[in-house]
Scaffold this motif. Sequence first.
Motif, short mmCIF file in Angstrom:
data_model
loop_
_atom_site.label_atom_id
_atom_site.label_comp_id
_atom_site.label_asym_id
_atom_site.label_seq_id
_atom_site.Cartn_x
_atom_site.Cartn_y
_atom_site.Cartn_z
N LEU A 70 0.84 -1.20 0.00
CA LEU A 70 0.00 0.00 0.00
C LEU A 70 0.87 1.25 0.00
O LEU A 70 0.52 2.26 -0.62
CB LEU A 70 -0.93 -0.01 1.22
CG LEU A 70 -1.98 1.09 1.31
CD1 LEU A 70 -2.88 1.08 0.08
CD2 LEU A 70 -2.82 0.92 2.58
N ALA A 73 1.88 1.57 -3.71
CA ALA A 73 0.79 1.93 -4.62
C ALA A 73 0.31 3.35 -4.38
O ALA A 73 0.14 4.14 -5.32
CB ALA A 73 -0.36 0.94 -4.47
N SER A 74 0.07 3.70 -3.12
CA SER A 74 -0.44 5.05 -2.82
C SER A 74 0.62 6.10 -3.12
O SER A 74 0.30 7.21 -3.58
CB SER A 74 -0.88 5.14 -1.36
OG SER A 74 0.20 4.91 -0.49
N THR A 77 0.65 6.71 -6.80
CA THR A 77 -0.55 7.46 -7.17
C THR A 77 -0.29 8.95 -7.06
O THR A 77 -0.61 9.73 -7.98
CB THR A 77 -1.73 7.08 -6.26
OG1 THR A 77 -2.02 5.69 -6.41
CG2 THR A 77 -2.97 7.90 -6.60
N SER A 159 -2.05 3.03 -10.39
CA SER A 159 -1.68 2.91 -8.97
C SER A 159 -2.86 3.23 -8.07
O SER A 159 -3.01 2.63 -6.99
CB SER A 159 -0.52 3.86 -8.66
OG SER A 159 0.60 3.57 -9.47
N THR A 163 -4.35 0.83 -5.34
CA THR A 163 -4.53 1.28 -3.95
C THR A 163 -5.90 0.90 -3.43
O THR A 163 -6.04 0.40 -2.30
CB THR A 163 -4.35 2.82 -3.86
OG1 THR A 163 -3.01 3.15 -4.25
CG2 THR A 163 -4.60 3.32 -2.45
N MET A 182 -0.37 5.06 3.67
CA MET A 182 -0.66 5.95 2.54
C MET A 182 0.11 7.26 2.65
O MET A 182 0.67 7.75 1.66
CB MET A 182 -2.17 6.20 2.47
CG MET A 182 -2.97 4.93 2.17
SD MET A 182 -4.75 5.18 2.08
CE MET A 182 -4.87 6.04 0.51
#
Length: 290
Positions: A70, A73-74, A77, A159, A163, A182
Amino acid sequence: MSGSALAASALLLNAFVYGVSWWPLRLLQAKGLHPMWATALIYVFALIVLALVRPQAWRGLVKHPALWWLVLASGLTNVGFNWAVTVGDVVRVVLLFYLMPAWVVLLAWPLLGEKPSAPSLLRLALALTGVVIVLKTPESAWPVPQSMADWLALMGGFSFALTNILLRKLNQTPEASRMLAMFGGGTIMALSAATLGMGLGVVTPPPHVGSWIGLALLVSVAFLAGNLALQYGAARLNASTTSLIMLAEVVFASVSSVILGAGDLSARTVVGGSLILLASLLAVLSFARR
């Protein structure tokens, strides 16, 4: 104001903050602060606040190693979206970023075991058709990404979908630890992108503290307020309603960028964007029925 109305207002606040975030990020860039340094600063501020309010959140990252996915991915993003909206056409960037329904269909099968159904494949086709229309310009022979902003927006949207899937997959982990993952992702990945970008000559070094610091702190407070509003609203409304309200971010970004001259609302963009948004709305309605 009723509880539901207050929760909906909180989600609209979050959509507004992220929808117009391109403007202060561009102002900071004009003052010499690259969006990657600005993003890192914003999320460092959020991390400090979270550490003071929820000091036990750090334990979750040790107890649940999957949260580090996470983080990745975050973080990507934020790198994709914040960088793209400062260097590209904002309307185009936001539409490419919100290709999420297509990515969710492709990712949910291997990660959640959700095989694509006929309606989900229809949504995928609609979204991809919309992207083809947005990307195919008179100057390009093929409907492919034509700039760094296009690639960043697509990477950020992918992404973003990842997320959301990870948040579903890791929903048994402590909420504070997910928030830490995050915020930490936004910090770590932005710092990594800024450092790598400096080595490649595409990111300028951070300027000395000056007139930009006040604006940067205001933006940090706004992002933190937006995230808190999201946590408040999403916890009190069902997921389909939350997803529908969050699409207002596209409206806020498009309208503000066209008014301020940072976005182009051509007929091609309107048609392609409408198909992408239709795919998103169908995904929301499908979730509501389930």
